[in-house]
Design a protein around this motif. Structure first.
Motif, PDB file in Angstrom:
ATOM      1  N   LEU A   1       0.954  -1.577   0.424  1.00 34.01           N
ATOM      2  CA  LEU A   1      -0.090   0.303  -0.088  1.00 34.01           C
ATOM      3  C   LEU A   1       1.123   1.364   0.180  1.00 34.01           C
TER       4      LEU A   1
ATOM      5  N   GLY B   1       0.722  -0.147  -8.852  1.00 33.56           N
ATOM      6  CA  GLY B   1      -0.577  -0.085  -8.614  1.00 33.56           C
ATOM      7  C   GLY B   1      -0.370   0.217  -6.473  1.00 33.56           C
TER       8      GLY B   1
ATOM      9  N   GLU C   1       0.093   2.477  -3.327  1.00 25.34           N
ATOM     10  CA  GLU C   1      -1.113   3.262  -3.486  1.00 25.34           C
ATOM     11  C   GLU C   1      -0.623   5.210  -2.778  1.00 25.34           C
ATOM     12  N   GLU C   2       1.263   4.664  -2.601  1.00 23.90           N
ATOM     13  CA  GLU C   2       1.030   6.239  -1.823  1.00 23.90           C
ATOM     14  C   GLU C   2       2.735   5.906  -2.122  1.00 23.90           C
TER      15      GLU C   2
ATOM     16  N   ARG D   1       1.360   9.618  -4.716  1.00 22.59           N
ATOM     17  CA  ARG D   1       0.758   8.543  -5.163  1.00 22.59           C
ATOM     18  C   ARG D   1       0.257   8.439  -6.722  1.00 22.59           C
ATOM     19  N   THR D   2      -0.948   7.132  -7.097  1.00 18.37           N
ATOM     20  CA  THR D   2      -0.982   7.180  -8.390  1.00 18.37           C
ATOM     21  C   THR D   2      -1.755   8.234  -9.401  1.00 18.37           C
TER      22      THR D   2
ATOM     23  N   LEU E   1      -3.790   5.433   3.839  1.00 14.26           N
ATOM     24  CA  LEU E   1      -4.401   4.026   2.956  1.00 14.26           C
ATOM     25  C   LEU E   1      -5.600   3.433   2.911  1.00 14.26           C
ATOM     26  N   SER E   2      -5.837   2.770   1.648  1.00  8.64           N
ATOM     27  CA  SER E   2      -6.423   2.055   1.812  1.00  8.64           C
ATOM     28  C   SER E   2      -7.082   0.808   3.065  1.00  8.64           C
TER      29      SER E   2
END
Length: 184
Positions: free
Chosen positions: A106, A132, A134-135, A150-151, A167-168
């Motif tokens: 992540l 993929g 996220e950060e 970030r993406t 984060l997710s």
């Protein structure tokens, strides 16, 4: 036994067949790179960021803050060893999950050194975000800041004060970047 010339290592299988030599070996889209042990100041910053992440994530049952050495597979021709990373792994699988099955992080964190700065800001950043992650944080000790990617970003967010992250899965925190670099 001598190590093969770097340009002969082009696959994950070649990389995994190398003898242990104490260096960090990565395969970046088929390019073999070798990084020596980090400097003392690098490891002090590393420890502070890991402590922050571990404290924030301690309540999360399926999320961990980890550090290399670790083989993180981002694709068929890419194995990286981020300085720090956050992954989610089901608690029941944690005890015996092979690196090849660890999910895409992540968060990935690279702490710059003179030998890695261009690669960390360029090729590795692109590979992490394309995979993929996220950060992605690029920690610049000399400038006393963190570049957060970030993406969806075309440019990094430059943080030299409070780094608020999320984060997710609901994990979030605030890293005081000024304090991170105090008394190094």
């Amino acid at each position: 036994m001598g190590m093969p010339a770097p340009n002969t290592i082009t696959t994950i299988e070649d990389l995994l067949a190398l003898p242990e030599d104490g260096s960090r070996h990565e395969l970046l889209d088929g390019e073999h790179v070798v990084t020596p042990a980090p400097a003392f100041i690098h490891q002090r910053v590393h420890a502070r960021i890991w402590k922050h992440l571990a404290n924030v994530l301690s309540d999360g049952e399926d999320i961990d803050a980890l550090s290399s050495p670790a083989d993180i597979y981002l694709g068929a021709r890419t194995v990286v060893q981020p300085d720090l990373f956050v992954v989610t792994i089901d608690a029941q699988r944690r005890s015996n999950v092979p690196w090849r099955d660890v999910p895409i992080p992540l968060l990935a964190v690279e702490i710059l050194s003179p030998t890695t700065a261009a690669r960390d800001r360029g090729k590795k950043r692109r590979l992490y975000l394309q995979a993929g992650v996220e950060e992605y944080w690029v920690v610049d000790i000399d400038a006393r800041l963190i570049e957060r990617w970030r993406t969806e970003d075309e440019r990094p967010e430059i943080v030299d004060g409070e780094l608020r992250w999320a984060l997710s899965g609901g994990s979030s925190g605030m890293l005081d970047v000024t304090k991170l670099f105090e008394r190094l």
